[in-house]
Design a protein around this motif. Structure first.
Motif, PDB file in Angstrom:
ATOM      1  N   ALA A 110       0.960  -1.322   0.214  1.00  0.00           N
ATOM      2  CA  ALA A 110       0.009   0.011   0.017  1.00  0.00           C
ATOM      3  C   ALA A 110       0.962   1.157  -0.100  1.00  0.00           C
ATOM      4  O   ALA A 110       0.542   2.275  -0.816  1.00  0.00           O
ATOM      5  CB  ALA A 110      -0.964  -0.111   1.106  1.00  0.00           C
ATOM      6  N   VAL A 111       2.071   1.451   0.624  1.00  0.00           N
ATOM      7  CA  VAL A 111       2.760   2.425   0.773  1.00  0.00           C
ATOM      8  C   VAL A 111       3.470   2.732  -0.668  1.00  0.00           C
ATOM      9  O   VAL A 111       3.644   3.957  -1.261  1.00  0.00           O
ATOM     10  CB  VAL A 111       4.065   2.274   2.007  1.00  0.00           C
ATOM     11  N   CYS A 112       4.161   1.426  -1.136  1.00  0.00           N
ATOM     12  CA  CYS A 112       4.705   1.672  -2.356  1.00  0.00           C
ATOM     13  C   CYS A 112       3.745   2.171  -3.766  1.00  0.00           C
ATOM     14  O   CYS A 112       4.082   3.003  -4.191  1.00  0.00           O
ATOM     15  CB  CYS A 112       5.291   0.359  -2.948  1.00  0.00           C
ATOM     16  N   ALA A 113       2.370   1.632  -3.678  1.00  0.00           N
ATOM     17  CA  ALA A 113       1.477   1.975  -4.564  1.00  0.00           C
ATOM     18  C   ALA A 113       1.221   3.510  -4.358  1.00  0.00           C
ATOM     19  O   ALA A 113       0.921   4.219  -5.306  1.00  0.00           O
ATOM     20  CB  ALA A 113       0.206   1.302  -4.341  1.00  0.00           C
ATOM     21  N   ALA A 114       0.993   3.816  -3.043  1.00  0.00           N
ATOM     22  CA  ALA A 114       0.438   5.300  -2.791  1.00  0.00           C
ATOM     23  C   ALA A 114       1.833   6.154  -3.432  1.00  0.00           C
ATOM     24  O   ALA A 114       1.390   7.392  -3.866  1.00  0.00           O
ATOM     25  CB  ALA A 114       0.280   5.475  -1.391  1.00  0.00           C
ATOM     26  N   PHE A 115       2.966   5.851  -3.091  1.00  0.00           N
ATOM     27  CA  PHE A 115       4.244   6.454  -3.587  1.00  0.00           C
ATOM     28  C   PHE A 115       4.248   6.577  -5.093  1.00  0.00           C
ATOM     29  O   PHE A 115       4.297   7.776  -5.659  1.00  0.00           O
ATOM     30  CB  PHE A 115       5.402   5.975  -2.988  1.00  0.00           C
ATOM     31  N   LEU A 116       3.896   5.685  -5.637  1.00  0.00           N
ATOM     32  CA  LEU A 116       3.775   5.375  -7.363  1.00  0.00           C
ATOM     33  C   LEU A 116       2.712   6.490  -7.702  1.00  0.00           C
ATOM     34  O   LEU A 116       2.628   7.305  -8.751  1.00  0.00           O
ATOM     35  CB  LEU A 116       3.807   4.135  -7.722  1.00  0.00           C
ATOM     36  N   ALA A 118       1.360   9.081  -6.051  1.00  0.00           N
ATOM     37  CA  ALA A 118       1.672  10.317  -5.905  1.00  0.00           C
ATOM     38  C   ALA A 118       2.701  10.942  -7.077  1.00  0.00           C
ATOM     39  O   ALA A 118       2.436  11.981  -7.627  1.00  0.00           O
ATOM     40  CB  ALA A 118       2.288  10.568  -4.687  1.00  0.00           C
ATOM     41  N   ARG A 119       3.572   9.924  -7.523  1.00  0.00           N
ATOM     42  CA  ARG A 119       4.460  10.360  -8.419  1.00  0.00           C
ATOM     43  C   ARG A 119       3.678  10.714  -9.823  1.00  0.00           C
ATOM     44  O   ARG A 119       4.130  11.564 -10.294  1.00  0.00           O
ATOM     45  CB  ARG A 119       5.709   9.134  -8.707  1.00  0.00           C
ATOM     46  N   MET A 120       2.921   9.745  -9.979  1.00  0.00           N
ATOM     47  CA  MET A 120       2.042   9.613 -11.304  1.00  0.00           C
ATOM     48  C   MET A 120       1.351  11.165 -11.330  1.00  0.00           C
ATOM     49  O   MET A 120       1.181  11.804 -12.118  1.00  0.00           O
ATOM     50  CB  MET A 120       1.031   8.556 -11.202  1.00  0.00           C
ATOM     51  N   MET A 122       2.132  13.887  -9.552  1.00  0.00           N
ATOM     52  CA  MET A 122       2.720  14.986  -9.895  1.00  0.00           C
ATOM     53  C   MET A 122       3.385  15.063 -11.344  1.00  0.00           C
ATOM     54  O   MET A 122       3.393  16.306 -11.850  1.00  0.00           O
ATOM     55  CB  MET A 122       4.086  14.827  -9.035  1.00  0.00           C
ATOM     56  N   GLY A 123       3.374  14.111 -12.027  1.00  0.00           N
ATOM     57  CA  GLY A 123       3.842  14.121 -13.537  1.00  0.00           C
ATOM     58  C   GLY A 123       2.541  14.703 -14.255  1.00  0.00           C
ATOM     59  O   GLY A 123       2.627  15.444 -15.220  1.00  0.00           O
ATOM     60  N   LEU A 124       1.245  14.306 -13.810  1.00  0.00           N
ATOM     61  CA  LEU A 124       0.179  14.795 -14.578  1.00  0.00           C
ATOM     62  C   LEU A 124       0.088  16.120 -14.227  1.00  0.00           C
ATOM     63  O   LEU A 124      -0.314  17.163 -15.201  1.00  0.00           O
ATOM     64  CB  LEU A 124      -1.190  14.063 -14.235  1.00  0.00           C
ATOM     65  N   ALA A 125       0.409  16.753 -13.007  1.00  0.00           N
ATOM     66  CA  ALA A 125       0.321  18.008 -12.695  1.00  0.00           C
ATOM     67  C   ALA A 125       1.325  18.871 -13.646  1.00  0.00           C
ATOM     68  O   ALA A 125       1.040  19.940 -13.852  1.00  0.00           O
ATOM     69  CB  ALA A 125       0.297  18.336 -11.260  1.00  0.00           C
ATOM     70  N   ALA A 271      11.658  11.643 -20.268  1.00  0.00           N
ATOM     71  CA  ALA A 271      11.252  10.387 -19.325  1.00  0.00           C
ATOM     72  C   ALA A 271       9.897  10.653 -18.750  1.00  0.00           C
ATOM     73  O   ALA A 271       9.408   9.801 -17.845  1.00  0.00           O
ATOM     74  CB  ALA A 271      12.215  10.519 -18.105  1.00  0.00           C
ATOM     75  N   HIS A 272       8.826  11.501 -19.351  1.00  0.00           N
ATOM     76  CA  HIS A 272       7.458  11.610 -19.013  1.00  0.00           C
ATOM     77  C   HIS A 272       6.713  10.572 -19.742  1.00  0.00           C
ATOM     78  O   HIS A 272       6.128  10.811 -20.894  1.00  0.00           O
ATOM     79  CB  HIS A 272       7.146  13.100 -19.476  1.00  0.00           C
ATOM     80  N   HIS A 273       6.599   9.335 -19.184  1.00  0.00           N
ATOM     81  CA  HIS A 273       5.837   8.097 -19.670  1.00  0.00           C
ATOM     82  C   HIS A 273       4.366   8.347 -19.544  1.00  0.00           C
ATOM     83  O   HIS A 273       3.668   7.526 -19.863  1.00  0.00           O
ATOM     84  CB  HIS A 273       6.377   6.767 -18.921  1.00  0.00           C
TER      85      HIS A 273
END
Length: 420
Positions: A110-116, A118-120, A122-125, A271-273
């Motif tokens: 759950a922690v790792c999925a939440a981190f990823l 949040a990263r996604m 941030m990329g969308l933002a 690197a913006h996948h």
């Protein structure tokens, strides 16, 4: 549904996807090998089907575990046994140890999925902020509009010129936007830049942005499995080839697009996948494919890991099937008798000074209440036996669970009737 049942259900689902993902990866690899000389559209569809299976299979299993469907739960219990008993000695094996660590495993997932996630986000933002803050270019905006008409795109496609970007990026679905690096406007001949924009327009036409977002969701949820990343990577490779073919057909000159991709090879790749960029996939192979589309030979070396994995799965299945059935994932009921009222000594037995011990077997339902009881060993006095059964019927216990789902189970207790 309590927290323990939810954690067990998620834990078993994550654990099972270890072999489910491997199986899906093997089938996808086989399909791509068969379709190696077919249209990239067919390979793309096969890879998308594989990634969709990676999402739907564990999702369906999790729903069934949470609902406790009897027939399917029985099938999943057998699969639980295959995993644990096939892993070097049942409960002493690695998988059995993992089962006991479900709380930590699910928490870390759950922690790792939440981190990823949040990263996604941030990329969308970043993409959205860049889209709104950058300027446009009237000349190239007109080129993009003309390309949209030629590709049959009915929506308005906007163009934004970005300074700190290395490759064109397509974002958005309802209001698509092409982010164009300022360095390419100054550094590429117009015909090459137009070929790259045609590639981006192909992504707009196919709504690839939505598929790419879906890929990121699957990668976030199942980040721990290499098969997910491999299948998702194959989708991106085939998607770029499809866009190349569409752009080459629309411009009528595959060599121009190949030259444009060669120029991009000298640029540091973005690197913006989260968006669709022209630098996706293997640029060198894409250039060679546009210039000289040779048939692809079957790479048998790549099949060795797949064959090895298949043999390992069959070995685990054979080993587990030969073992006696075990209650894998089973947690016995918790019979805390301090929650029960003390049974009353029958008046007739008390006057007659009857004593003895009665052994009762009783069934605890999924709701924790006693559903049935029987006398396994009588005290020798029917009134004492019946009093024991009446006493146990008023108790409430914590039911047994199978893979996090409350189930009916039998246990036993001994009542000792003594006179003080």
């Amino acid at each position: 549904m309590n927290a323990a049942s939810l954690i067990d259900s998620i834990g078993w689902t994550l654990l099972h996807f270890a072999w489910q993902g491997a199986l899906i990866g093997c089938v996808t690899a086989l399909a791509l090998a068969v379709l190696r000389n077919a249209s990239p559209v067919l390979r793309y569809n096969a890879a998308c089907a594989g990634l969709l299976a990676c999402l739907l299979w564990p999702a369906a299993e999790l729903v069934l575990r949470l609902q406790g469907a009897d027939m399917v739960t029985a099938q999943m219990r057998f699969a639980d046994q295959l995993i644990v008993s096939g892993a070097a000695g049942a409960r002493s094996g690695l998988m059995a140890w993992l089962q006991s660590q479900f709380l930590w495993i699910v928490g870390c997932w759950a922690v790792c999925a939440a981190f990823l996630a949040a990263r996604m986000a941030m990329g969308l933002a970043w993409v959205r902020r860049t889209e709104r803050s950058q300027t446009t270019n009237a000349l190239w905006q007109a080129t993009v509009s003309k390309l949209a008409i030629r590709f049959g795109v009915r929506r308005d496609v906007r163009l934004r010129v970005v300074d700190d970007l290395d490759s064109p990026i397509t974002t958005g679905w309802w209001r698509p936007v092409v982010l164009l690096p300022a360095s390419l406007i100054a550094g590429l001949p117009p015909e090459l830049l137009e070929a790259l924009l045609a590639h981006e327009m192909a992504h707009v036409k196919r709504l690839d942005y939505l598929v790419n977002l879906g890929q990121n969701v699957v990668e976030i949820l199942l980040f721990y499995h290499p098969a997910v990343w491999w299948v998702s990577g194959r989708i991106r490779v085939e998607r770029e080839k499809i866009a190349d073919d569409m752009a080459a057909r629309m411009t009528g000159d595959a060599r121009t697009l190949a030259r444009a991709l060669s120029e991009l090879e000298r640029v540091q790749f973005s690197a913006h996948h989260l968006a669709i960029a022209a630098n996706g996939g293997e640029l060198v192979s894409r250039v060679k494919r546009l210039l000289r589309p040779d048939p692809q030979a079957l790479n048998w070396k790549a099949a060795i890991p797949v064959l090895g994995l298949a043999v390992a799965c069959l070995s685990v299945y054979a080993h587990a099937s030969s073992r006696p059935a075990e209650k894998i994932g089973y947690r016995p009921p918790i019979a805390e008798f301090r929650t029960c009222a003390k049974p009353e000594y029958p008046a007739d037995a008390l006057r007659a000074e009857h004593t003895g011990a009665v052994k009762l077997g009783f069934e605890i339902g999924a709701d924790g209440f006693v559903a049935n009881s029987k006398v396994n060993k009588s005290s020798g006095h029917p009134e004492l036996d019946e009093a024991a059964r009446s006493g146990i019927a008023r108790c409430h216990f914590k039911p047994a669970t199978q893979n996090g789902i409350a189930v009916r189970s039998w246990t036993q207790v001994q009542y000792v009737w003594v006179l003080k």
